[in-house]
Scaffold this active site. Structure first.
Site, PDB file in Angstrom:
ATOM      1  N   ASP A 365       5.392  75.599 122.939  1.00  0.00           N
ATOM      2  CA  ASP A 365       4.951  75.025 121.674  1.00  0.00           C
ATOM      3  C   ASP A 365       4.351  73.631 121.933  1.00  0.00           C
ATOM      4  OD1 ASP A 365       7.625  74.542 122.462  1.00  0.00           O
ATOM      5  OD2 ASP A 365       8.223  73.926 120.455  1.00  0.00           O
ATOM      6  N   GLU A 559       9.661  64.520 130.481  1.00  0.00           N
ATOM      7  CA  GLU A 559       9.631  65.937 130.110  1.00  0.00           C
ATOM      8  C   GLU A 559       8.483  66.687 130.777  1.00  0.00           C
ATOM      9  OE1 GLU A 559       9.527  68.214 125.793  1.00  0.00           O
ATOM     10  OE2 GLU A 559       8.311  66.412 126.052  1.00  0.00           O
TER      11      GLU A 559
END
Length: 623
Positions: A365, A559
């Site tokens: 996503d 991340e």
């Protein structure tokens, strides 16, 4: 050697001299002299600390002592001079996993209930009615804690019921276990420091890192919480929050079980219970015709729920909502709120969000590969994962249950599961493999053709072991070079992104961004097919990227990365978790931590030495 220092004074002086941009870090972007003199309070001996990396290490060591409220303390100079690879790996092993560990119990809830995502007027914990022990435990806790509410989810709740929870969102309970004196939450490891929920596919990759770092109990606890979620919520959740009750995540439960049993053979009762739950999930979540199973015999991501996903920030879908706000003659914020609350229902817009919710179920996503089309695709990723499920179930039954196991009235054999895997491989060869382009593509079963988007998921069949030797050779020789940048592989090829409007949002799972799970699955795939030299190269590239950013930016482990610039400075939707901290990174980021530890298991000693020197990948790997 250790130096006795006045911690607060040295800390202040160091920041004043070296943190010239006042971001509470010492990085390559600061313009200080990059030279600081330490003086031992007892011996008056001096030690000169030089360079961004060593000064940042000093800041980190001082920050730890400050947190302990130590005024006069010894600083270990060996920690400041520690080689980068050793320091990063040690901090992951000794500190980061613990900092990322949470529990849903009395102790854990004191932290979790402060989470801004628990946006109910009274922070709420939802507990499954099936969990009799949990209901009693948390209802007793409700009486004890202030400003805390327990709500019991009814058995057989519907999607419409779940939608009503959007006005009163909350965390979902996970497993409890009896310890010596009390019930305690089964621990789980969150992706990053700002998270307090257990995420589905993140947890698998985190489990890989935990097993490498000899934290078997935590890896098994992840499996136990997977099992709890399937039994009590019907699926492994995107994450344990109320607005994720209709959405699962990429299926990696069986892979975690196999990794655990290859690490240490657990109690067979424990393994049997998990095998039963894996098969339950396979049958009820993935193999229901018309749901996530399609008429092609292959699977798709297909999230339940209606309307906009609850978790996104206001304004995230402005480009999508603007024409509908005009259609209903409303300001866009007002239309967004009415649509979210379902006071306005628009069938056409609902279809868009079926795809959007399904895209989020995929873990990717977002990506242009799946925007407004996800639920129409037999995606390469989910079918690779399910092929691995079929092979893993066959492996466990064959090796631990004498090739056959009875569950209820049904008998399952390893041979049956091998046959399922062969059938899936054959269907993927027919529908997803593209011989001309030497890649796997998602199959658009609505339009009866491959969806021509070149994504890193094309390498997932390598990881799952479903390629032929010739397909693997073509993937490595033809497809892989199109994804490789200095620091690893990108989420898609640049060519695929050029097919979309130049003013379209930059999707974080596409080019030029690089993600740990893509790297890890590629490495294992290369090893599966004995491309050992290429595996060394690809591991080095990613670990070089992590190490370079940690050395230059105060230990930052983010991340994701921008692979065009080889940087954690990412300008895409959702920002970059793991980059916002003061003085010291306490937890890194879960699957990047795991990728570092996993990569070091593969990398040869010579390349580890080069990694400490930050030798450029292009200087080591030349065609």
């Amino acid at each position: 050697m250790k130096f006795l220092l006045h911690i607060d004074k040295v800390f202040r002086d160091l920041l004043l001299q070296e943190d010239t941009d006042n971001d509470k870090k010492i990085t390559k972007d600061d313009n200080g002299p990059k030279r600081f003199v330490l003086v031992d309070e007892t011996t008056k001996a001096e030690k000169v600390i030089e360079g961004t990396y060593h000064l940042a290490n000093l800041l980190q060591e001082l920050a730890v002592l400050k947190e302990k409220k130590m005024e006069l303390a010894e600083v270990d100079l060996s920690r400041i001079q520690e080689e980068p690879v050793d320091r990063i790996s040690r901090k992951i092993r000794e500190d980061y996993w613990n900092e990322l560990t949470r529990t849903i119990d009395k102790k854990g809830l004191l932290q979790i209930l402060q989470d801004e995502k628990t946006t109910n007027e009274i922070p709420t914990l939802y507990v499954s009615a099936k969990d009799k022990q949990g209901v009693k435990y948390f209802q007793d806790l409700e009486k004890e804690l202030k400003n805390f509410k327990v709500s019991v989810l009814p058995e057989g709740y519907t999607e419409d019921y779940v939608a009503t929870l959007n006005t009163k969102p909350g965390i979902l309970a996970l497993g409890l276990e009896q310890k010596l004196y009390s019930l305690q939450g089964v621990p789980f490891v969150v992706p990053g420091g700002r998270f307090n929920e257990m995420y589905g596919w993140d947890s698998y990759f985190i489990g890989v890192g935990l097993l490498i770092d000899k934290q078997l109990d935590k890896a098994m606890a992840i499996a136990d919480n997977f099992k709890y979620q399937i039994i009590h919520y019907g699926k492994i959740l995107n994450a344990n929050r109320s607005y994720y009750l209709t959405r699962t995540q990429p299926p990696l439960y069986s892979s975690l079980l196999v990794d655990i049993v290859k690490n240490k053979i657990p109690d067979l009762g424990w393994l049997r219970g998990h095998l039963e739950t894996v098969i339950l999930e396979y049958n009820t979540v993935w193999m229901v015709q018309g749901g996530r199973l399609t008429a092609t015999g292959l699977n798709r991501y297909k999230s339940g729920g209606v309307g906009m996903p609850f978790e996104v920030e206001p304004g995230h879908f402005d480009d999508v909502l603007a024409p509908y706000a005009l259609k209903y003659n409303l300001p866009i914020r007002e239309f967004e709120q009415q649509y979210l609350n379902r006071t306005i229902v628009d069938a056409e817009l609902d279809v868009y969000f079926v795809h959007d919710r399904s895209l989020r179920e995929s873990g990717h996503d977002t990506t242009n590969r799946l925007i407004d089309t996800c639920a129409n695709l037999n995606s390469v990723d989910v079918n690779s994962f399910l092929y691995k499920y079929e092979k893993d179930i066959a492996y466990i039954i064959e090796n631990f249950f004498n090739a056959s196991i009875q569950i209820g009235d049904l008998i399952y054999t390893s041979q049956d599961w091998e046959a399922k895997a062969v059938a899936r491989k054959n269907r993927m060869d027919t529908l997803c493999w593209n011989e001309k382009l030497s890649m796997y593509f998602d199959y658009d079963f609505i339009n009866g053709k491959q969806f021509p988007f070149e994504a890193a998921t094309t390498f997932f069949p390598l990881w799952a072991g479903l390629c032929s030797e010739q397909q693997a050779k073509q993937l490595v020789e033809v497809a892989l070079p199109q994804f490789v940048k200095m620091g690893g592989i990108t989420g898609s090829t640049q060519a695929s992104t050029l097919n979309f409007p130049i003013d379209a949002p930059q999707r974080q799972w596409d080019y030029p961004f690089g993600w740990a799970p893509h790297q890890m699955l590629l490495w294992e795939g290369l090893l599966n097919y004995k491309f050992f030299d290429k595996a060394q190269e690809m591991v080095y590239r990613w670990l070089w990227l992590i190490t370079k950013n940690a050395v230059e930016y105060n230990g930052t482990i983010p991340e994701k990365f921008d692979l065009e610039s080889s940087s954690h400075k990412v300008f895409a939707e959702y920002g970059n978790v793991g980059t916002e901290f003061d003085y010291i990174s306490k937890e890194g980021f879960g699957w990047v931590n795991a990728s570092y530890q996993y990569g070091l298991q593969i990398l040869n000693p010579y390349l580890k030495e080069e990694l400490n020197k930050l030798t450029l990948p292009e200087d080591l790997f030349k065609d």
